[in-house]
Design a protein around this motif. Structure first.
Motif, short mmCIF file in Angstrom:
data_model
loop_
_atom_site.label_atom_id
_atom_site.label_comp_id
_atom_site.label_asym_id
_atom_site.label_seq_id
_atom_site.Cartn_x
_atom_site.Cartn_y
_atom_site.Cartn_z
N GLN A 25 19.55 35.98 -17.29
CA GLN A 25 18.27 36.20 -17.97
C GLN A 25 18.10 37.64 -18.45
OE1 GLN A 25 15.10 34.68 -15.52
NE2 GLN A 25 15.89 32.60 -15.62
N CYS A 26 19.14 38.44 -18.34
CA CYS A 26 19.09 39.82 -18.84
C CYS A 26 19.37 39.82 -20.34
CB CYS A 26 20.12 40.68 -18.11
SG CYS A 26 19.73 40.89 -16.37
N SER A 27 18.81 40.77 -21.03
CA SER A 27 19.03 40.96 -22.47
C SER A 27 18.55 39.79 -23.33
CB SER A 27 20.51 41.23 -22.76
OG SER A 27 20.93 42.36 -22.03
N MET A 41 8.87 38.13 -26.38
CA MET A 41 9.35 38.67 -25.10
C MET A 41 10.75 39.22 -25.25
SD MET A 41 10.48 35.49 -22.69
CE MET A 41 11.54 36.49 -21.68
N ALA A 42 11.05 40.16 -24.38
CA ALA A 42 12.39 40.73 -24.32
C ALA A 42 12.62 41.16 -22.88
CB ALA A 42 12.51 41.92 -25.26
N ALA A 43 13.87 41.14 -22.45
CA ALA A 43 14.21 41.53 -21.07
C ALA A 43 15.36 42.53 -21.10
CB ALA A 43 14.61 40.30 -20.26
N PRO A 56 12.70 47.20 -22.99
CA PRO A 56 13.31 46.31 -23.98
C PRO A 56 12.58 46.38 -25.31
CG PRO A 56 12.02 45.05 -22.41
CD PRO A 56 12.01 46.47 -21.94
N GLU A 57 13.31 46.08 -26.38
CA GLU A 57 12.73 46.05 -27.72
C GLU A 57 12.36 44.61 -28.06
OE1 GLU A 57 14.28 46.78 -32.22
OE2 GLU A 57 14.95 48.20 -30.70
N LEU A 58 11.10 44.41 -28.44
CA LEU A 58 10.63 43.07 -28.77
C LEU A 58 11.27 42.59 -30.07
CD1 LEU A 58 6.83 43.39 -27.95
CD2 LEU A 58 8.56 42.17 -26.62
N PRO A 59 11.49 41.27 -30.19
CA PRO A 59 12.04 40.75 -31.45
C PRO A 59 11.02 40.96 -32.58
CG PRO A 59 11.41 38.95 -30.00
CD PRO A 59 11.23 40.21 -29.23
N SER A 60 11.53 41.12 -33.79
CA SER A 60 10.64 41.33 -34.92
C SER A 60 9.97 40.01 -35.33
CB SER A 60 11.41 41.92 -36.10
OG SER A 60 12.45 41.04 -36.47
N LYS A 61 8.80 40.13 -35.95
CA LYS A 61 8.09 38.96 -36.47
C LYS A 61 8.69 38.59 -37.82
CE LYS A 61 3.56 40.17 -34.60
NZ LYS A 61 2.16 40.38 -34.96
#
Length: 163
Positions: A25-27, A41-43, A56-61
């Motif tokens: 569940q990492c990355s 979400m980001a991990a 962590p960097e959130l995914p872009s919209k």
């Protein structure tokens, strides 16, 4: 832990959780969208005692339609929701999701979310965790919403109507 609630004011909330997680569940990066909200979400992980992982960097919209349409609803008091409402999926959200969360213990609650999701969210599957005297049970069911499935169901009906 934060329970999703319907928010009409457009308020953005960012929650940072530090928990022990399996390496699988990492990355992870992913998102869920309903007609009422968008969760991104980001991990990130580290694997030494008392370490602090990178933020962590959130995914872009994305606003680009991917032509998938999913049912969309939120229930703040049940592990099930159903509605005729739909949402047009965008970007990498190419799965239809139903995710239910049940919290048991001194502060019991249940929620359900139905909408579009990235495959990475769906791949998390169902999990149970114990957090501070509470048991959190998250169940995730996803479908591809494949057009070919809809064609298989609709084509015989259309063929029957044409005859």
């Amino acid at each position: 832990m934060q329970v999703p609630k319907k928010n009409k004011s457009g308020l953005k909330t960012q929650t940072l959780l530090r928990v022990c997680s399996p390496p699988s569940q990492c990355s992870i990066k992913g998102s869920i969208s309903t007609s009422q909200l968008q969760l991104r979400m980001a991990a990130s992980c580290c694997d030494t005692d008392n370490c602090t992982p990178d933020l962590p960097e959130l995914p872009s919209k994305s606003t680009n339609s991917n032509e998938l349409v999913c049912r969309s609803c939120i229930s703040a008091d049940s592990t099930w929701c159903h509605t005729p409402d739909t949402i047009q999926c965008t970007g990498d959200e190419n799965m239809c999701l139903l995710q239910s969360t049940k919290i048991s213990g001194s502060a019991s609650s249940s929620t359900a979310i139905r909408g579009c999701a990235t495959k990475s969210i769906c791949d998390l599957g169902s999990n149970t965790a114990a957090l501070g005297g509470l048991t959190v049970d998250v169940k995730t069911v996803c479908t591809s919403g494949s057009k070919s499935v809809h064609k298989l169901i609709l084509n015989p009906a259309v063929g029957f109507l044409e005859e």
